[in-house]
Design an enzyme around this catalytic site. Structure first.
Site: not given
Ligand SMILES: Cc1cc2nc3c(=O)[nH]c(=O)nc-3n(C[C@H](O)[C@H](O)[C@H](O)COP(=O)(O)OP(=O)(O)OC[C@H]3O[C@@H](n4cnc5c(N)ncnc54)[C@H](O)[C@@H]3O)c2cc1C
Length: 400
Positions: A126, A128-129, A245, A385-387
């Site tokens: 996948q 996306y990120s 998902e 994320s859960n938030e």
């Molecule tokens: C082990 C693992 C596997 C993954 N696998 C995949 C994959 O296969 N494909 C893929 O595309 N992605 C994958 N991901 C990515 C995952 O979807 C993202 O890590 C996730 O969406 C959070 O994005 P970020 O890491 O950029 O954190 P950020 O968006 O930078 O967030 C950092 C912190 O800030 C908080 N935060 C951010 N915005 C807000 C808001 N508006 N309100 C409140 N809190 C907020 C978040 O909850 C988090 O605690 C994976 C991640 C992990 C850790």
């Protein structure tokens, strides 16, 4: 959960038990019981065993090779597999991109991709990120420019789970930049990982595992026939996929299995000491988890029932994701608590673990406990994320 099963359902449950006794490969079962990581080949063999029985694509419509099971059958199946400690299916092909292809793809895409996903001939991941675009996914920058014949893709995807094994990646890419809303101009593209210009670099996680990767696209040429649905509508398709998902991430049956295992271990006496389960504080936490799990089971069944009527899972998938992963992580923490210092990954030889007054159940729990604990910190982050799930509930359920 006490569901009164009708005779046909009991028969079905026995059929699943029979399948697990006969067709769950013994070497994979042993690895799972010892907490040893599975290889790509192990996973594919397990997928193919399910496929051979017609039980791999549980959720798909029957016309494409799905089971047509009732919610109760799906529930029983998941529970029996968890009870046998069978591996979870890797979701990226069968549970994630396939529903997008059979819902929004054209006939040529359906016949090209679905049979190979069904038979596990092709491994998907996948995309996306991106670095800087996780929670705020609509800010993604990977570009797909149309050069008159193909899309030319440039950019970086990150956290790509098991991308090191993947043959194909499904991506959200930006096909248009001058848009009123950032969610517009995003498209859903299927990319062959063997295309020149694709590179995969490992990211090593805190427990030392290689599960996630960074995937770079450097002038990667992608034919237009790999665009799913309409150009610029990728955000809509991507959202549907995320809801599927999140239902999968909850992992209720597996949590129940792990909690039962923990209870059994905690009921054993170590060197004649009072079993840990008799400790009031420990027992109270176990009871609280049991109650949470029961509530989750009902929520999951309700969601499965609405999916069975043809509805995509809605914001309730966010509830499942939050509580499901909170329970998983609470079980990880309880298992650490129970194991005490036996959970340490590397105990130097000069330290003896033979403390006579210890009432922990560490012996035999092995060092996988801490690896699981650290690895599973991810569960409250991935899939949104859960938030962010709480924001979704605030907006779409509470109307705030
Ligand atoms: C082990 C693992 C596997 C993954 N696998 C995949 C994959 O296969 N494909 C893929 O595309 N992605 C994958 N991901 C990515 C995952 O979807 C993202 O890590 C996730 O969406 C959070 O994005 P970020 O890491 O950029 O954190 P950020 O968006 O930078 O967030 C950092 C912190 O800030 C908080 N935060 C951010 N915005 C807000 C808001 N508006 N309100 C409140 N809190 C907020 C978040 O909850 C988090 O605690 C994976 C991640 C992990 C850790």
């Amino acid at each position: 959960m006490n569901i009164d099963l009708i005779p046909e359902e009991l028969e079905f449950r026995d059929e699943v038990r029979g399948f697990l006794a006969d067709d769950y490969p013994e070497d994979i079962r042993r690895k799972r019981d010892q907490g040893v990581a599975l290889t790509r080949d192990d996973t594919v063999r397990w997928h193919k065993a399910l496929y051979k029985r017609g039980w791999f694509a549980v959720e798909w419509p029957v016309e494409y090779g799905g089971t047509g099971w009732t919610p109760v059958q799906k529930y029983l199946f998941a529970n029996e597999l968890a009870e046998a400690n069978a591996p979870l299916v890797v979701p990226f092909g069968v549970k994630m991109v396939a529903p997008i292809i059979y819902t929004f793809g054209n006939d040529a895409q359906k016949s090209r991709f679905l049979p190979d996903i069904l038979a596990s001939n092709v491994w998907w991941c996948q995309g996306y990120s991106e670095p800087g675009s996780g929670s705020d996914l609509a800010s993604l920058k990977t570009k797909a420019d149309f050069d008159g014949s193909d899309y030319i893709v440039n950019g970086t995807k990150t956290w790509t789970t098991l991308g090191q094994h993947a043959d194909w990646i499904f991506c959200l890419v930006r096909t248009k930049s001058d848009v009123a809303r950032r969610q517009e101009g995003i498209s859903f593209l299927l990319i062959d990982m063997k295309t020149p210009g694709v590179t995969v670099n490992p990211i090593i996680t805190i427990e030392g595992g290689h599960e996630v990767n960074e995937v770079h696209f450097d002038n990667v040429r992608v034919p237009t026939e790999n665009l799913v649905g309409e150009e610029g509508k990728g955000w809509t398709y991507g959202k549907v996929l995320l809801q599927h998902e999140r239902v999968n991430i909850a992992g209720v049956a597996v949590s129940q299995y792990r909690l039962n295992k923990l209870k059994t271990r905690a009921a054993e006496s170590v060197r004649g000491a009072d079993p840990l389960i008799n400790n009031q504080s420990f027992a109270r936490k176990i009871a609280a988890l049991e109650i949470d799990l029961r509530a989750l089971e009902y929520t999951e069944l309700r969601t499965l029932a609405s999916i069975a009527t043809g509805q995509a899972p809605g914001p309730e998938s966010s509830f499942l994701k939050i509580r499901g992963t909170e329970v998983q992580q609470a079980i990880d923490a309880m298992t650490m608590e129970a194991a005490g210092y036996y959970a340490l990954p590397y105990v130097p030889a000069q330290y003896t673990l033979d403390f006579p007054d210890i009432d922990r159940i560490g012996e035999g729990i092995e060092t996988r406990t801490s690896l699981q604990y650290f690895n599973n910190r991810k569960a409250s982050i991935y899939g949104g994320s859960n938030e962010i799930q709480k924001n979704i509930i605030a907006k779409h359920v509470l109307g705030l």
